[in-house]
Design a protein around this motif. Sequence first.
Motif, short mmCIF file in Angstrom:
data_model
loop_
_atom_site.label_atom_id
_atom_site.label_comp_id
_atom_site.label_asym_id
_atom_site.label_seq_id
_atom_site.Cartn_x
_atom_site.Cartn_y
_atom_site.Cartn_z
N ALA A 189 29.56 37.66 34.27
CA ALA A 189 30.75 37.78 33.43
C ALA A 189 31.24 39.21 33.58
CB ALA A 189 30.41 37.48 31.97
N ILE A 190 32.53 39.37 33.84
CA ILE A 190 33.07 40.70 34.09
C ILE A 190 34.38 40.90 33.33
CG2 ILE A 190 32.03 40.81 36.39
CD1 ILE A 190 34.82 40.25 37.55
N ILE A 191 34.73 42.17 33.16
CA ILE A 191 36.07 42.54 32.73
C ILE A 191 36.73 43.19 33.92
CG2 ILE A 191 37.47 43.87 31.11
CD1 ILE A 191 35.84 41.68 29.78
N ASP A 192 37.79 42.57 34.40
CA ASP A 192 38.48 43.02 35.60
C ASP A 192 39.89 43.45 35.22
OD1 ASP A 192 39.47 43.49 38.13
OD2 ASP A 192 39.41 41.41 38.79
N GLY A 193 40.10 44.76 35.12
CA GLY A 193 41.42 45.26 34.72
C GLY A 193 41.82 44.77 33.33
N GLY A 194 40.85 44.65 32.44
CA GLY A 194 41.14 44.21 31.08
C GLY A 194 41.08 42.71 30.89
N GLU A 195 40.85 41.95 31.96
CA GLU A 195 40.78 40.50 31.88
C GLU A 195 39.35 40.02 32.01
OE1 GLU A 195 43.34 39.31 35.06
OE2 GLU A 195 45.13 39.37 33.81
N ALA A 196 38.97 39.06 31.15
CA ALA A 196 37.61 38.51 31.19
C ALA A 196 37.54 37.42 32.25
CB ALA A 196 37.24 37.95 29.81
N ARG A 197 36.55 37.55 33.16
CA ARG A 197 36.43 36.60 34.25
C ARG A 197 34.96 36.25 34.47
NH1 ARG A 197 39.64 38.64 39.44
NH2 ARG A 197 39.90 36.39 39.74
N VAL A 198 34.73 35.18 35.23
CA VAL A 198 33.37 34.81 35.63
C VAL A 198 33.42 34.53 37.13
CG1 VAL A 198 33.72 32.39 34.97
CG2 VAL A 198 31.42 33.29 35.22
N LYS A 199 32.57 35.25 37.89
CA LYS A 199 32.57 35.15 39.35
C LYS A 199 31.16 35.42 39.88
CE LYS A 199 37.05 34.65 40.09
NZ LYS A 199 37.59 33.40 40.70
N ARG A 200 30.91 34.92 41.06
CA ARG A 200 29.75 35.39 41.79
C ARG A 200 30.06 36.79 42.32
NH1 ARG A 200 26.09 31.35 42.39
NH2 ARG A 200 26.91 29.22 42.23
N ILE A 201 29.06 37.65 42.30
CA ILE A 201 29.26 39.00 42.82
C ILE A 201 28.30 39.26 43.97
CG2 ILE A 201 29.08 41.47 42.35
CD1 ILE A 201 30.10 41.03 39.59
N GLU A 202 28.88 39.56 45.11
CA GLU A 202 28.10 40.01 46.27
C GLU A 202 28.34 41.51 46.40
OE1 GLU A 202 25.32 39.18 48.51
OE2 GLU A 202 26.52 37.35 48.62
N ARG A 203 27.25 42.26 46.58
CA ARG A 203 27.37 43.71 46.67
C ARG A 203 26.72 44.18 47.98
NH1 ARG A 203 25.21 48.07 42.14
NH2 ARG A 203 26.57 49.80 42.76
N PRO A 204 27.50 44.22 49.06
CA PRO A 204 26.92 44.62 50.35
C PRO A 204 26.58 46.10 50.45
CG PRO A 204 29.28 44.25 50.56
CD PRO A 204 28.91 43.84 49.16
N SER A 205 27.20 46.93 49.60
CA SER A 205 26.92 48.37 49.61
C SER A 205 27.24 48.94 48.24
CB SER A 205 27.73 49.09 50.69
OG SER A 205 29.11 49.03 50.40
N GLU A 206 26.92 50.21 48.06
CA GLU A 206 27.11 50.87 46.76
C GLU A 206 28.56 50.88 46.32
OE1 GLU A 206 25.89 52.67 43.33
OE2 GLU A 206 24.52 52.18 44.99
#
Length: 246
Positions: A189-206
């Motif tokens: 669950a994330i806040i993206d630019g003030g909007e609440a969203r739910v997504k898979r997050i892949e983090r290939p680098s820092e």
Amino acid sequence: MSTDTLLGIFPKMEPVVRPFHEIVQARLDELGENPFAMANKASISYDKLRSVLRNDGRRTDPKLEKAREICAALGLELYIGPPRETGPVERVEIAGEEFAHIPLHQAMLSAGAGAYNGQEEVIDHLAFRKDWLTRMGLAASMAGLARVHGDSMQPTLWPGDMVLIDTRITEPKIRKKDRRDQRRAPVYAIIDGGEARVKRIERPSEDVLMLISDNPDYSPEFRQGDDLKNIRVVGKVVWWGHTVKE
């Protein structure tokens, strides 16, 4: 998500001092995992687990960073033990079993373009068995529930589905591409630019995040550089329940 509205408190428990290798083995037994399988699931070196569990006289006590990595993989806090409550939690006993009330927030998590939420009012609670939360590595006072709307996470999440969020986990792990690793990226669950969203997050680098939808009609979204400042991770989604409507 705020937990200020929760009532009651679990009784204080005295700490039990145990050797690190016993705690690691007990946690593996609780999860029903062997060291090799757990290392693969948690993407850590098997040698790190083996070195603290071996019983041939060559067992070693891990250094701080190694202990932290092992604890994170097993869902333990670094103080070594089951997750501790960080605030008051309402509890209830049903048929001799202890349950913890997890708050359901009015905020909606968008599986799509994003939803604006002006408040985090608690509108209900859902009871989860305390022993199940412990096995999941969840502290009830750091968990929250919200509902999903939008179709970008279908067929995993559907509009109206309820998700359980571990608000302790706010730093997606860096995971480099490996064709042998077929696991899907975790859901957050994330806040993206003030909007609440739910997504898979892949983090290939820092400095790069990929926001991934399960619905193939939605393309991955990349965030890097200054755009990363607009992302706040509320927590990791660790459970969801489907809402069936006629």
